[in-house]
Write an enzyme that holds these catalytic residues in place. Structure first.
Site, PDB file in Angstrom:
ATOM      1  N   ALA A  14       5.375 -15.223  19.600  1.00  0.00           N
ATOM      2  CA  ALA A  14       6.748 -14.737  19.780  1.00  0.00           C
ATOM      3  C   ALA A  14       7.376 -14.852  18.281  1.00  0.00           C
ATOM      4  O   ALA A  14       8.369 -14.950  18.126  1.00  0.00           O
ATOM      5  CB  ALA A  14       7.603 -15.375  20.646  1.00  0.00           C
ATOM      6  N   GLY A  15       6.554 -14.282  17.373  1.00  0.00           N
ATOM      7  CA  GLY A  15       7.038 -14.051  15.997  1.00  0.00           C
ATOM      8  C   GLY A  15       7.480 -12.684  15.868  1.00  0.00           C
ATOM      9  O   GLY A  15       7.773 -11.903  16.779  1.00  0.00           O
ATOM     10  N   LYS A  41       3.819 -20.936  21.520  1.00  0.00           N
ATOM     11  CA  LYS A  41       3.737 -22.206  21.108  1.00  0.00           C
ATOM     12  C   LYS A  41       5.019 -23.095  21.442  1.00  0.00           C
ATOM     13  O   LYS A  41       5.170 -24.111  21.968  1.00  0.00           O
ATOM     14  CB  LYS A  41       3.110 -22.596  19.635  1.00  0.00           C
ATOM     15  CG  LYS A  41       2.610 -23.701  19.350  1.00  0.00           C
ATOM     16  CD  LYS A  41       2.316 -24.009  17.823  1.00  0.00           C
ATOM     17  CE  LYS A  41       0.831 -23.570  17.399  1.00  0.00           C
ATOM     18  NZ  LYS A  41       0.842 -23.803  16.210  1.00  0.00           N
ATOM     19  N   VAL A  84      -2.107 -21.204  22.581  1.00  0.00           N
ATOM     20  CA  VAL A  84      -3.427 -20.510  22.686  1.00  0.00           C
ATOM     21  C   VAL A  84      -4.512 -21.347  22.079  1.00  0.00           C
ATOM     22  O   VAL A  84      -4.363 -21.795  20.985  1.00  0.00           O
ATOM     23  CB  VAL A  84      -3.393 -19.029  22.230  1.00  0.00           C
ATOM     24  CG1 VAL A  84      -4.659 -18.332  22.449  1.00  0.00           C
ATOM     25  CG2 VAL A  84      -2.219 -18.271  22.679  1.00  0.00           C
ATOM     26  N   GLU A 173      11.826 -18.460  -3.288  1.00  0.00           N
ATOM     27  CA  GLU A 173      12.767 -18.777  -2.733  1.00  0.00           C
ATOM     28  C   GLU A 173      13.118 -20.275  -2.373  1.00  0.00           C
ATOM     29  O   GLU A 173      14.057 -20.582  -2.497  1.00  0.00           O
ATOM     30  CB  GLU A 173      12.757 -17.909  -1.427  1.00  0.00           C
ATOM     31  CG  GLU A 173      12.637 -16.325  -1.447  1.00  0.00           C
ATOM     32  CD  GLU A 173      13.177 -15.789  -0.296  1.00  0.00           C
ATOM     33  OE1 GLU A 173      12.603 -16.292   0.717  1.00  0.00           O
ATOM     34  OE2 GLU A 173      13.669 -14.878  -0.317  1.00  0.00           O
ATOM     35  N   LYS A 378      20.265  -9.356   0.907  1.00  0.00           N
ATOM     36  CA  LYS A 378      19.500 -10.372   1.731  1.00  0.00           C
ATOM     37  C   LYS A 378      20.407 -10.479   3.181  1.00  0.00           C
ATOM     38  O   LYS A 378      19.597 -10.541   4.118  1.00  0.00           O
ATOM     39  CB  LYS A 378      19.271 -11.379   1.039  1.00  0.00           C
ATOM     40  CG  LYS A 378      18.458 -12.326   1.721  1.00  0.00           C
ATOM     41  CD  LYS A 378      17.199 -12.613   1.296  1.00  0.00           C
ATOM     42  CE  LYS A 378      16.121 -13.527   2.010  1.00  0.00           C
ATOM     43  NZ  LYS A 378      14.609 -13.293   1.940  1.00  0.00           N
TER      44      LYS A 378
END
Ligand code: FAD
Length: 400
Positions: A14-15, A41, A84, A173, A378
């Site tokens: 679910a990214g 996960k 998984v 960053e 951003k």
């Protein structure tokens, strides 16, 4: 006996890519047209593009994660919190670590990438990563621990030295954010700021390889003024628990080593027997695995060549989201037996990198952005993404 012919669509991860596939499927499909299962996960989705903030401790990790079940419609998408462990492509079944078996007719792999350490000895064992909520929590606490330790063991000035391997997007960053945090940490732990050293080491001749030179120069200037020392054209040769040795023989003792060297595809894909290049699958125009057209790949694990440059597109959240949208569209067609699939076409909208509070660099088309304008851009990009996955209420809750 009545047969259940409803197609089973299983989405792994679910990214950015997996979540967008699930959300768009909820819009594309009518009730009971398919059985959609999303497996992840953790119970939360995390905003990877902001992980450098909790990693440095300038913000809290709760700001960069959202419970998956608050984003999806659980009447339409089954959510399984599980890890998984294996994909059996012959039997079309996914195995989870707890022994659960999940059969599929269509599979979407969005498991994200893993850290690439280019075989540098000791890097995987000793360096911190900026890859997940768990990894950044550990890094932030270690940074604070190093400050508190120094005051008790002042003959170890290296506790206050930071080595960051890699001066690409993530490395830059992170050092921007870390440099912002240092003055506050020094005050909190009664440490002389002059004792703190931040080294960012890059194998390429320049920081932010591939970026426009004017933007690179600006970033370098801003970060050097904040106290970052760049060492370019110099790979790290070996990493130890207490420092690194560079290819030029220089040794740097450090209490904190962070690897932002790059990424490779998830090992589960290669383990399943799919052909990969550095863990990524060269997908067809519809993002399917050649020879296994029931399996789609989105995000960091999908390898697509940019026809203009002849090189693969870099793995980004931006391309992952767009891939999720295309895959959802095509899955909806497939469950309706409509063979007119849409080829994936990437629309690159530009990119912005943060250099710490109120600072950044970026470009969109031919336009370049610097400083506070880039920082604002951003925020707008972040707000747009939050709006796409959770509407205005999520934007207000997270306030990027
Ligand atoms: P991810 O978003 O990584 O999602 C993968 C999901 O799969 C995760 O939820 C994970 O928990 C889950 N998962 C993994 N293994 C398993 C398993 N075995 N079982 C179940 N679930 C599993 N990109 C940009 O476009 N702009 C940026 O400004 C930018 N900044 C970045 C800054 C940082 C610090 C980092 C690390 C990356 C940045 N990126 C940026 C890159 C971007 O975050 C990735 O390209 C993007 O997250 C890829 O999306 P994905 O869907 O492939 O995987």
């Amino acid at each position: 006996m009545e047969m259940n012919n409803t197609s089973k669509i299983v989405i792994l991860g679910a990214g950015y890519g997996g979540l967008m596939t699930a959300l768009r499927l909820e819009k594309q499909l009518h009730y009971h047209e398919a059985e959609v299962t999303l497996i992840n996960k953790h119970e939360y989705h995390y905003i990877t593009t902001h992980l450098h903030v909790p990693a440095a401790g300038t913000g809290h990790h709760d700001q960069v994660r959202v419970d998956v079940e608050t984003l999806i419609n659980t009447n339409r998408t089954n959510f399984i919190r599980g890890t998984v462990s294996d994909i059996n492509k012959e039997e079309k079944v996914v195995h989870l670590e707890d022994g659960t078996e999940v059969p599929y007719d269509y599979l979407v792999i969005g498991l994200g990438s893993e850290a690439e350490t280019f075989g540098i000895p000791g890097m995987l064992e000793h360096a911190f990563l900026i890859r997940s909520i768990n990894s950044v929590r550990k890094l932030r606490q270690h940074i604070e621990y190093m400050f508190s330790r120094y005051n008790n063991e002042p003959d170890h000035p290296e506790y206050l030295t930071f080595v960051i391997g890699g001066a690409g997007f993530t490395g830059i960053e992170f050092v921007g954010e870390l440099a912002d945090r240092i003055p506050k940490l020094c005050k909190q732990y009664d440490v002389d700021p002059h004792l703190v050293k931040i080294y960012d080491i890059e194998a390429a001749p320049t920081i932010m390889p591939g970026f426009d030179q004017e933007l690179v120069d600006y970033a370098k200037d801003v970060l050097e003024k904040k106290g970052v020392t760049f060492i370019t054209n110099t790979p790290i040769k070996q990493c130890f628990a207490d420092g690194v040795v560079l290819a030029n023989g220089q040794e740097i003792k450090a209490g904190t080593i962070v690897s932002t060297l790059g990424v490779r595809g998830n090992h589960l894909i290669e383990a399943a027997g799919f052909e990969v290049m550095r863990g990524r699958v060269k997908v067809d125009e519809y993002l399917r695995i050649p020879g296994h057209e029931e399996v789609f790949v989105v995000g960091d694990n999908a390898l697509i060549i940019n026809e203009e440059s002849g090189r693969p597109y870099p793995p980004t959240a931006q391309i992952a989201v767009q891939q999720g949208e295309t895959v959802a569209l095509n899955l909806a067609k497939l469950v309706r037996n409509d063979a007119t699939l849409e080829a994936f076409k990437y629309h690159f909208k530009g990119t912005v990198a943060s250099l710490g509070k109120g600072e950044g660099i970026g470009f969109m088309g031919k336009r370049k952005f610097f400083g506070s304008t880039a920082a604002l851009m951003k925020k707008l990009i972040d707000a747009r993404y939050l709006y796409m996955i959770g509407g205005l209420s999520l934007v207000m809750r997270k306030r990027p």
